[in-house]
Design an enzyme around this catalytic site. Structure first.
Site, PDB file in Angstrom:
ATOM      1  N   SER A 193      11.234  -5.081  -2.534  1.00  0.00           N
ATOM      2  CA  SER A 193      10.203  -5.835  -1.672  1.00  0.00           C
ATOM      3  C   SER A 193      11.043  -6.797  -0.629  1.00  0.00           C
ATOM      4  CB  SER A 193       9.360  -6.731  -2.605  1.00  0.00           C
ATOM      5  OG  SER A 193      10.071  -7.459  -3.329  1.00  0.00           O
ATOM      6  N   GLU A 197       1.592  -1.431 -11.449  1.00  0.00           N
ATOM      7  CA  GLU A 197       1.114  -2.109 -10.502  1.00  0.00           C
ATOM      8  C   GLU A 197      -0.025  -1.277  -9.841  1.00  0.00           C
ATOM      9  OE1 GLU A 197       2.780  -2.955  -5.744  1.00  0.00           O
ATOM     10  OE2 GLU A 197       4.193  -2.258  -7.296  1.00  0.00           O
TER      11      GLU A 197
END
Length: 306
Positions: free
Chosen positions: A87, A223
């Protein structure tokens, strides 16, 4: 009658001893000196501690970190596990997705996070293109993160398709955190949407979770998974589940720290929560500094040498 998630949380809270800030580096006391968050041990957290937390039924937090200074703040706050996530591509390096992140970038920033911490278990992401060719490539990439950056574990995406990579890494002595559900490196195939809806998709996610565990992973990220399915996976596995957009019943929760701290511009993801607005605070500080410079009121005598 089955207990709801709220009932379970309330029961847990009722059984928890009163908190004492002195018990914890982060002030989040649990009454158990071995607790991941709120415990009194100062040594590095290990994957064995993560396994023990699952056995105790203990919930714990994980945050991303990409630099030594931010990591040191989270370490002092008592965050037990930090993920140097790919990320970083979106929120640290300016890429539109995580796909362009390189192993060199991951190694450099992982090393910085390791240097900035003393207690947290640091998990380094294997970026896109560093393990998809197969187990041998995955091992070479993971060795770089372990040897050159000093991480305590690595994370890679994929369930059944990554079984061989996980198995070889674990057999070679490298702890692995799995990642299933929405896998951002597959954004060009999956898009950004909830995974595991519908019977067929749910069964595939269950197979992926079992494959990750069977391959030897010590934990798995779920997720963007329906809360009910995430709860089912958590109950089936003996390894901890770490939720992000997967409801309250996972063993742990992870957030991208720039979302949590209010640094990410625009609307925050639905699954995230902004605990502070650092973007506004930093902007206000920068404008105040600029105003004082242009007005000639900074620096003043106390900031000046003669």
């Amino acid at each position: 009658m089955a207990m709801t998630a709220q009932d379970t949380a309330a029961a847990s809270a009722a059984q928890r001893p009163p908190a004492s800030a002195a018990d914890s580096p982060g002030g989040g006391a649990t009454g158990n000196p071995k607790a991941l968050y709120g415990g009194t041990r100062s040594r590095r957290i290990t994957v064995h501690d993560i396994t023990a937390a699952k056995e105790r039924g203990e919930k714990w937090p994980m945050l991303t970190a990409y630099d030594a200074m931010t990591a040191s703040v989270f370490d002092e706050a008592g965050i037990p596990v930090m993920l140097v996530g790919d990320s970083m591509g979106n929120c640290h390096l300016g890429y539109e997705t995580t796909v362009p992140v390189t192993l060199d970038e991951m190694t450099m920033l992982s090393a910085a996070v390791v240097r900035g911490t003393k207690r947290a278990l640091i998990v380094g992401d294997l970026p896109f293109g560093s393990y998809q060719e197969g187990p041998v490539q995955a091992l070479r990439s993971a060795m770089r993160l372990v040897k050159d950056a000093g991480v305590g574990a690595v994370k890679l995406e994929g369930g059944e398709r990554s079984h061989g990579q996980i198995e070889l890494l674990v057999r070679s002595g490298i702890p692995v955190m799995g990642h299933i559900g929405l896998t951002p490196q597959s954004v060009n195939t999956l898009g950004y949407r909830v995974q595991g809806r519908g019977e067929e998709a749910a069964q595939q996610l269950l197979r992926d979770a079992k494959a990750v565990q069977d391959a030897g992973a010590f934990a798995v990220v779920l997720e963007l998974v329906p809360a009910e399915l995430a709860a089912e996976v958590t109950g089936l596995l003996h390894i901890p589940t770490i939720g992000i957009g997967a409801g309250v019943d996972t063993d742990a929760q992870v957030l991208v720290y720039t979302d949590m701290a209010g640094l990410t511009p625009g609307k925050a993801p639905r699954f995230s929560k902004k605990y502070v607005d650092l973007r506004r605070a930093l902007g206000d500080a920068a404008r105040e500094f600029a105003d004082e410079v242009t007005a000639g009121t900074f620096p003043q005598a106390e900031h000046t040498f003669h």
